[in-house]
Design an enzyme around this catalytic site. Structure first.
Site, PDB file in Angstrom:
ATOM      1  N   PRO A 181      -4.004  22.827 -76.763  1.00 52.62           N
ATOM      2  CG  PRO A 181      -6.188  23.594 -76.474  1.00 52.62           C
ATOM      3  CD  PRO A 181      -4.936  23.866 -77.261  1.00 52.62           C
ATOM      4  CG  ASP A 182      -4.875  16.260 -73.724  1.00 54.83           C
ATOM      5  OD1 ASP A 182      -5.282  15.723 -74.767  1.00 54.83           O
ATOM      6  OD2 ASP A 182      -4.723  15.653 -72.641  1.00 54.83           O
ATOM      7  CB  ALA A 183      -9.231  20.433 -75.407  1.00 51.63           C
TER       8      ALA A 183
END
Length: 284
Positions: free
Chosen positions: A54-56
């Site tokens: 995830p882009d996290a």
């Protein structure tokens, strides 16, 4: 084989719309350049997704930097690096600028979110740092640069967080005062209504960057007329790759051969051309 790259700053000129395509590999960046884009966005969403993560803020600065640097090495247009919220505190932001500059990156974008960040379209709306805190980060980043060409885009997520256009404007003016070179205004509405309202009140203090992911019908000439300086098509290459690979792999398994695909696929000679293979062969 490598050509000198102009700085991103040199592209951002009054009356010109700079068009930027998102990528996560040198090959994707080369295809964007081949198509005629002015620059390439090293997208944190794309880089993360390429690792099936995830882009996290799961990946580290080093991993994002490696992706951006590999693109820049292969391109004759500048890479703009999506640096999320700066990978931590002000010390991290200072280190970030030193490392990206050393890698030949001439532009970065930093957003006013807490660290770790969450992708804008998955954001729950409570992720912003204070205006004052982000201004200190921007000032630290600008003080850290060694080249006057280095370009820092301040990205406000005020609209993403459900705040009014007045708050986005207030933050943007503060970020301009802290030394930002451009403002990225982001919205997840299905129209460009909020962004147009921002532009109408902004009065051109700094160049404005937009990312029209959720309002795809905004035509480039109309953006320029509204006062946009830079448009980033941030994730279209990734999404096209997913669609194409699903179709290709499914067809092979369904049909038992690749005959039906051959006319759709790039020939191997195109791969060699993108690799600049003849130039490498000439070295021997």
């Amino acid at each position: 084989m490598r050509t000198p790259v102009s700085s991103f700053r040199s592209l951002v000129q009054p009356g010109r719309l700079v068009r930027v395509a998102g990528a996560h590999t040198a090959l994707g960046g080369r295809l964007a350049q081949e198509a005629g884009f002015d620059a390439v966005w090293s997208s944190s969403l794309e880089v993360s997704a390429s690792r099936v993560l995830p882009d996290a803020s799961v990946l580290t600065m080093t991993e994002y930097l490696e992706a951006a640097a590999n693109m820049q090495k292969a391109l004759g247009v500048p890479v703009v690096a999506d640096c999320d919220s700066g990978y931590g505190n002000n010390a991290n932001a200072q280190h970030m600028v030193h490392e990206y500059e050393a890698a030949g990156i001439t532009a970065i974008s930093v957003e006013d979110k807490k660290f770790p960040k969450m992708n804008s379209f998955a954001d729950r709306g409570d992720s912003l740092v204070s205006t004052e805190e982000f201004c200190r980060k921007l000032t630290t980043a600008k003080d850290a640069q060694t080249s006057s060409d280095f370009f820092v885009i301040a990205r406000t997520e005020a609209l993403i967080n459900g705040l009014p256009v007045t708050e986005a404007l207030s933050r943007a003016h503060a970020y301009a005062g802290a030394g930002a070179d451009a403002i990225l205004i982001h919205s997840k509405e299905s129209t460009n209504r909020q962004v147009l309202a921002f532009l109408e009140k902004w009065e051109g203090r700094l160049p404005v960057v937009v990312v029209p992911t959720t309002y795809p019908d905004w035509q480039a000439d109309h953006m320029a007329a509204a006062g946009v300086s830079v448009v980033i098509y941030a994730n279209h290459g990734l999404r096209a790759t997913i669609t194409s690979l699903r179709h290709t792999y499914s067809s092979i398994l369904t049909n038992g051969d690749t005959t039906r695909l051959e006319e759709e696929l790039a020939p191997v000679r195109d791969v060699f051309a993108l690799q600049e293979l003849p130039a490498w062969q000439a070295l021997d």
